[in-house]
Each structure stands twice: as C-alpha cells, then as structure tokens.
Motif scaffolding. Structure first.
Motif, mmCIF file in Angstrom:
data_model
loop_
_atom_site.group_PDB
_atom_site.id
_atom_site.type_symbol
_atom_site.label_atom_id
_atom_site.label_comp_id
_atom_site.label_asym_id
_atom_site.label_seq_id
_atom_site.Cartn_x
_atom_site.Cartn_y
_atom_site.Cartn_z
ATOM 1 N N MET A 158 9.399 -6.796 -52.083
ATOM 2 C CA MET A 158 8.013 -7.231 -51.909
ATOM 3 C C MET A 158 7.791 -7.742 -50.489
ATOM 4 N N VAL A 159 8.746 -8.487 -49.956
ATOM 5 C CA VAL A 159 8.624 -9.009 -48.593
ATOM 6 C C VAL A 159 8.602 -7.864 -47.587
ATOM 7 N N HIS A 160 9.510 -6.883 -47.763
ATOM 8 C CA HIS A 160 9.519 -5.724 -46.861
ATOM 9 C C HIS A 160 8.183 -4.979 -46.908
ATOM 10 N N LEU A 161 7.666 -4.765 -48.120
ATOM 11 C CA LEU A 161 6.375 -4.082 -48.265
ATOM 12 C C LEU A 161 5.254 -4.896 -47.618
ATOM 13 N N TRP A 162 5.270 -6.196 -47.841
ATOM 14 C CA TRP A 162 4.246 -7.060 -47.262
ATOM 15 C C TRP A 162 4.259 -6.954 -45.737
ATOM 16 N N ASP A 163 5.469 -7.012 -45.152
ATOM 17 C CA ASP A 163 5.592 -6.890 -43.691
ATOM 18 C C ASP A 163 5.023 -5.562 -43.197
ATOM 19 N N LYS A 164 5.316 -4.483 -43.904
ATOM 20 C CA LYS A 164 4.834 -3.161 -43.487
ATOM 21 C C LYS A 164 3.322 -3.038 -43.635
ATOM 22 N N VAL A 165 2.786 -3.611 -44.707
ATOM 23 C CA VAL A 165 1.332 -3.557 -44.901
ATOM 24 C C VAL A 165 0.634 -4.374 -43.813
ATOM 25 N N ARG A 166 1.194 -5.521 -43.453
ATOM 26 C CA ARG A 166 0.636 -6.313 -42.349
ATOM 27 C C ARG A 166 0.716 -5.526 -41.034
ATOM 28 N N ARG A 167 1.832 -4.841 -40.824
ATOM 29 C CA ARG A 167 1.988 -4.016 -39.622
ATOM 30 C C ARG A 167 0.934 -2.910 -39.607
ATOM 31 N N PHE A 168 0.734 -2.263 -40.739
ATOM 32 C CA PHE A 168 -0.281 -1.213 -40.871
ATOM 33 C C PHE A 168 -1.663 -1.764 -40.513
ATOM 34 N N ARG A 169 -1.979 -2.925 -41.068
ATOM 35 C CA ARG A 169 -3.271 -3.554 -40.791
ATOM 36 C C ARG A 169 -3.446 -3.807 -39.292
ATOM 37 N N THR A 170 -2.416 -4.374 -38.668
ATOM 38 C CA THR A 170 -2.481 -4.666 -37.236
ATOM 39 C C THR A 170 -2.660 -3.391 -36.417
ATOM 40 N N LEU A 171 -1.903 -2.343 -36.757
ATOM 41 C CA LEU A 171 -2.006 -1.079 -36.029
ATOM 42 C C LEU A 171 -3.405 -0.476 -36.149
ATOM 43 N N VAL A 172 -3.953 -0.508 -37.355
ATOM 44 C CA VAL A 172 -5.294 0.047 -37.565
ATOM 45 C C VAL A 172 -6.331 -0.784 -36.810
ATOM 46 N N GLU A 173 -6.236 -2.105 -36.913
ATOM 47 C CA GLU A 173 -7.187 -2.966 -36.207
ATOM 48 C C GLU A 173 -7.095 -2.756 -34.694
ATOM 49 N N ASN A 174 -5.876 -2.668 -34.162
ATOM 50 C CA ASN A 174 -5.708 -2.431 -32.728
ATOM 51 C C ASN A 174 -6.242 -1.069 -32.317
ATOM 52 N N SER A 175 -6.062 -0.079 -33.170
ATOM 53 C CA SER A 175 -6.563 1.261 -32.888
ATOM 54 C C SER A 175 -8.084 1.267 -32.819
ATOM 55 N N ILE A 176 -8.712 0.536 -33.717
ATOM 56 C CA ILE A 176 -10.180 0.447 -33.736
ATOM 57 C C ILE A 176 -10.672 -0.309 -32.503
ATOM 58 N N LYS A 177 -9.994 -1.403 -32.208
ATOM 59 C CA LYS A 177 -10.416 -2.272 -31.103
ATOM 60 C C LYS A 177 -10.137 -1.650 -29.738
ATOM 61 N N ASN A 178 -8.980 -0.999 -29.597
ATOM 62 C CA ASN A 178 -8.534 -0.513 -28.290
ATOM 63 C C ASN A 178 -8.568 0.994 -28.138
ATOM 64 N N GLY A 179 -9.148 1.673 -29.090
ATOM 65 C CA GLY A 179 -9.219 3.131 -28.998
ATOM 66 C C GLY A 179 -7.868 3.775 -29.224
ATOM 67 N N ASP A 180 -7.431 4.576 -28.283
ATOM 68 C CA ASP A 180 -6.183 5.328 -28.425
ATOM 69 C C ASP A 180 -4.970 4.573 -27.893
ATOM 70 N N SER A 181 -4.944 3.263 -28.068
ATOM 71 C CA SER A 181 -3.798 2.509 -27.572
ATOM 72 C C SER A 181 -2.540 2.923 -28.319
ATOM 73 N N VAL A 182 -1.453 3.023 -27.594
ATOM 74 C CA VAL A 182 -0.178 3.436 -28.174
ATOM 75 C C VAL A 182 0.645 2.182 -28.468
ATOM 76 N N PRO A 183 1.116 2.034 -29.713
ATOM 77 C CA PRO A 183 1.911 0.854 -30.034
ATOM 78 C C PRO A 183 3.251 0.869 -29.300
ATOM 79 N N ASN A 184 3.825 -0.306 -29.133
ATOM 80 C CA ASN A 184 5.114 -0.418 -28.442
ATOM 81 C C ASN A 184 6.262 0.191 -29.243
ATOM 82 N N PHE A 185 6.173 0.135 -30.551
ATOM 83 C CA PHE A 185 7.276 0.616 -31.371
ATOM 84 C C PHE A 185 6.792 1.682 -32.339
ATOM 85 N N GLU A 186 6.751 1.401 -33.611
ATOM 86 C CA GLU A 186 6.428 2.436 -34.579
ATOM 87 C C GLU A 186 4.926 2.690 -34.682
ATOM 88 N N SER A 187 4.606 3.926 -34.997
ATOM 89 C CA SER A 187 3.213 4.364 -35.091
ATOM 90 C C SER A 187 2.652 4.084 -36.486
#
Length: 98
Positions: free
Chosen positions: A44-73
């Motif tokens: 559950m903790v691993h899933l929670w971390d990944k879902v939070r990561r997903f949320r951050t990536l999507v929010e950053n993508s919306i906010k910054n356009g085509d910004s490329v993340p430092n690590f995983e896509s």
C-alpha cells in the motif's frame, strides 16, 4: 460516416501487460522479492508513493507544458502502479493460502 479508432483493444492491452510483466520480473530480480517483505501494508505504501508521483508528474506537465521529469516518466510511473497492483494481488493470494 467516419469510423472511430478503437482506443482500447485486446491487442493493445496485452502489449501493455507484456511490457509490465517483463519490467516487473526484471525489477524483482534486482530487488530480490523485497516488494513482498512488508505484506499488503508495504505494498500500500509503495502504491501510495507511485500515485503521488503520478499526481505530481501530471500537475507539472499541466503547469509547465512539455517539461521533462528528472527521473521516471508518467509512462514509467503508470507501469509501476500496475506492477504494484499485481504484487498486491500476489501477496493477497499468498496470505489466503496460508
């Protein structure tokens, strides 16, 4: 009338599942079953971390356009979420069989 292109087909789903299966098995070789050590709570903790990561990536993508993340896509993160879902099902199955 124009025919709509199918977004979800059995072939597309199977291809994604094959990619996730390969990734999951390779990561398990590297981590040596560590994903199973803490049972469903750890999963559950691993899933929670990944879902939070997903949320951050999507929010950053919306906010910054085509910004490329430092690590995983976003794609990598979604595959990991599927993988942790599979691990959770395996843990659940193992616990039921005890």
């Amino acid at each position: 009338m124009k025919k709509e292109k199918a977004i979800m087909t059995e072939e597309k789903v199977r291809l994604i599942l094959e990619e996730v299966t390969d990734l999951l098995l390779r990561k398990n070789q590297d981590y040596g079953n560590a994903s199973f050590d803490l049972g469903l709570n750890g999963n559950m903790v691993h899933l929670w971390d990944k879902v939070r990561r997903f949320r951050t990536l999507v929010e950053n993508s919306i906010k910054n356009g085509d910004s490329v993340p430092n690590f995983e896509s976003i794609e990598d993160t979604l595959k990991d979420i599927i993988g942790y879902g599979i691990i959770g099902l395996l843990i659940l199955s193992e616990e039921k069989n005890r």
